[in-house]
Design a protein around this motif. Structure first.
Motif, PDB file in Angstrom:
ATOM      1  N   GLU A   1       9.946   1.771  -3.485  1.00 30.38           N
ATOM      2  CA  GLU A   1       9.853   2.173  -2.080  1.00 30.38           C
ATOM      3  C   GLU A   1      11.205   2.603  -1.524  1.00 30.38           C
ATOM      4  O   GLU A   1      11.290   3.547  -0.732  1.00 30.38           O
TER       5      GLU A   1
ATOM      6  N   HIS B   1       7.287   9.540  -5.924  1.00 31.64           N
ATOM      7  CA  HIS B   1       6.820   8.568  -4.942  1.00 31.64           C
ATOM      8  C   HIS B   1       7.133   9.107  -3.559  1.00 31.64           C
ATOM      9  O   HIS B   1       8.298   9.230  -3.172  1.00 31.64           O
TER      10      HIS B   1
ATOM     11  N   ARG C   1       2.315  -0.817 -12.640  1.00 32.50           N
ATOM     12  CA  ARG C   1       1.832  -2.134 -13.041  1.00 32.50           C
ATOM     13  C   ARG C   1       1.145  -2.092 -14.406  1.00 32.50           C
ATOM     14  O   ARG C   1       1.193  -3.052 -15.162  1.00 32.50           O
TER      15      ARG C   1
ATOM     16  N   GLY D   1       6.489  -8.321  -9.394  1.00 33.31           N
ATOM     17  CA  GLY D   1       5.952  -7.065  -8.915  1.00 33.31           C
ATOM     18  C   GLY D   1       6.540  -6.650  -7.578  1.00 33.31           C
ATOM     19  O   GLY D   1       6.770  -5.474  -7.333  1.00 33.31           O
ATOM     20  N   SER D   2       6.786  -7.603  -6.690  1.00 32.35           N
ATOM     21  CA  SER D   2       7.317  -7.255  -5.377  1.00 32.35           C
ATOM     22  C   SER D   2       8.685  -6.596  -5.486  1.00 32.35           C
ATOM     23  O   SER D   2       9.026  -5.712  -4.700  1.00 32.35           O
TER      24      SER D   2
ATOM     25  N   SER E   1       9.878  -4.753  -8.157  1.00 29.90           N
ATOM     26  CA  SER E   1       9.734  -3.386  -8.660  1.00 29.90           C
ATOM     27  C   SER E   1       9.146  -2.484  -7.590  1.00 29.90           C
ATOM     28  O   SER E   1       9.552  -1.328  -7.444  1.00 29.90           O
ATOM     29  N   HIS E   2       8.206  -3.002  -6.784  1.00 30.91           N
ATOM     30  CA  HIS E   2       7.636  -2.201  -5.704  1.00 30.91           C
ATOM     31  C   HIS E   2       8.684  -1.901  -4.635  1.00 30.91           C
ATOM     32  O   HIS E   2       8.714  -0.795  -4.084  1.00 30.91           O
ATOM     33  N   GLU E   3       9.550  -2.868  -4.347  1.00 30.31           N
ATOM     34  CA  GLU E   3      10.607  -2.623  -3.365  1.00 30.31           C
ATOM     35  C   GLU E   3      11.571  -1.566  -3.879  1.00 30.31           C
ATOM     36  O   GLU E   3      12.015  -0.693  -3.127  1.00 30.31           O
TER      37      GLU E   3
ATOM     38  N   ARG F   1       1.235   1.590   3.776  1.00 31.74           N
ATOM     39  CA  ARG F   1       1.943   0.598   2.969  1.00 31.74           C
ATOM     40  C   ARG F   1       1.265  -0.766   3.062  1.00 31.74           C
ATOM     41  O   ARG F   1       1.272  -1.542   2.119  1.00 31.74           O
TER      42      ARG F   1
ATOM     43  N   GLN G   1       2.617   3.060  -7.766  1.00 32.71           N
ATOM     44  CA  GLN G   1       2.693   1.619  -7.932  1.00 32.71           C
ATOM     45  C   GLN G   1       1.595   1.105  -8.853  1.00 32.71           C
ATOM     46  O   GLN G   1       1.809   0.171  -9.621  1.00 32.71           O
TER      47      GLN G   1
ATOM     48  N   HIS H   1      -1.985   0.612  -2.206  1.00 29.65           N
ATOM     49  CA  HIS H   1      -0.938   0.861  -3.198  1.00 29.65           C
ATOM     50  C   HIS H   1      -0.972   2.339  -3.522  1.00 29.65           C
ATOM     51  O   HIS H   1      -2.033   2.943  -3.614  1.00 29.65           O
TER      52      HIS H   1
END
Length: 287
Positions: A140, A249, A269, A132-133, A135-137, A257, A265, A261
């Motif tokens: 972002e 986004h 998920r 997940g980190s 895909s979130h990065e 941040r 985001q 979320h």
């Protein structure tokens, strides 16, 4: 020629995303470029322990290049088995040192990349690349549209694309970008909006501007009055069969941040649909 970039770690979810990208490229008449990012840690000493040395990079790169070649050939063979006359995309690949977000940015700058397609992590099988980190990065830091493919999503010719809009004028550029994708499928673009209170005046003004600028006839609108945006979006999504969901986004400040979320985001998920995420840009992007 436009090119779709597909970051991969050779996992099943990443290969599924690559298959989706090739099918999409057949309709948009784009090339496909596979990318593997090798994270090279700096050599630091920690309590009589040394991290993996830089000398191991050539071996890792050689192995990754071989895996990329195998994957590209598998995708090409699968594509060549098709007997229809739809466009057959070229598939290339490269392997670079760095984290995923930074290598994507570098490749996009050096090639005509118009879209990034990436496998979305499976919560039951968290792996090194599709965590997940990561895909979130990517969400972002993305400077290009990012299409996230859930692990079990299969490509279907697109009939309806849903876009969640807040009626800001910046959304007009996104709708114009979506029109370039929708034309390849003659698909509908369904604009979704969740009201805190009914405001038909803003709807009318926005749709009038969309009609004048997008130059695409198959654009429709659905709205719902709800106190919670996520609940309202889920209700709207349940009412129509869709092939793709689109959001923007917008970057938050540091405190946001850290403690929240974004809607994007949360959707990334849990969504079972391919999720197309646009960065907040001030120009249309040809897909």
């Amino acid at each position: 020629m436009k090119t779709i970039l597909v970051p991969t770690d050779f996992s099943p979810a990443a290969e599924n995303a690559a298959k989706y990208a090739v099918e999409l490229a057949r309709y948009t008449k784009s090339g496909v470029k596979l990318l593997n990012a090798i994270k090279v840690p700096t050599e630091t000493h920690m309590a009589a322990q040394v991290t993996w040395p830089l000398e191991g990079y050539p071996t890792l790169k050689r192995d990754a290049d071989q895996e990329l070649k195998i994957l590209a050939n598998r995708l090409l063979f699968r594509n060549e088995e098709r007997k229809d006359t739809v466009f057959q995309p070229q598939i290339s690949y490269s392997c670079l040192a760095g984290n995923v977000a930074d290598t994507v940015k570098r490749v996009a700058k050096d090639h005509d990349i118009n879209l990034v397609v990436m496998g979305l992590w499976d919560t039951s099988k968290i792996n090194r690349f599709l965590a997940g980190s990561t895909s979130h990065e990517m969400i972002e830091k993305a400077e290009l549209p990012l299409l996230l493919i859930p692990p079990h999503a299969k490509f279907k010719p697109i009939k309806t694309i849903a876009f969640a809009t807040d009626f800001s004028m910046g959304d007009i550029n996104i709708i114009c970008s979506l029109a370039t994708l929708a034309r390849a499928f003659n698909a509908e673009i369904l604009l979704l909006h969740v009201f805190q209170e009914d405001d038909q005046h803003s709807v009318s003004d926005f749709l009038s501007t969309v009609t004048n600028q997008a130059n695409y006839p198959n654009i429709y609108y659905r709205g719902i009055v709800a106190g919670d945006i996520d609940t309202g979006l889920n209700l709207l999504l349940e009412q129509r069969e869709l092939e793709m969901f689109v959001m923007i986004h917008r970057r938050h400040n540091l405190l946001d941040r850290l403690f929240n979320h974004s809607h994007v985001q949360r959707m990334a998920r849990y969504s079972s649909l391919p999720l197309l995420i646009f960065p907040a840009v001030n120009k249309a992007i040809v897909l």
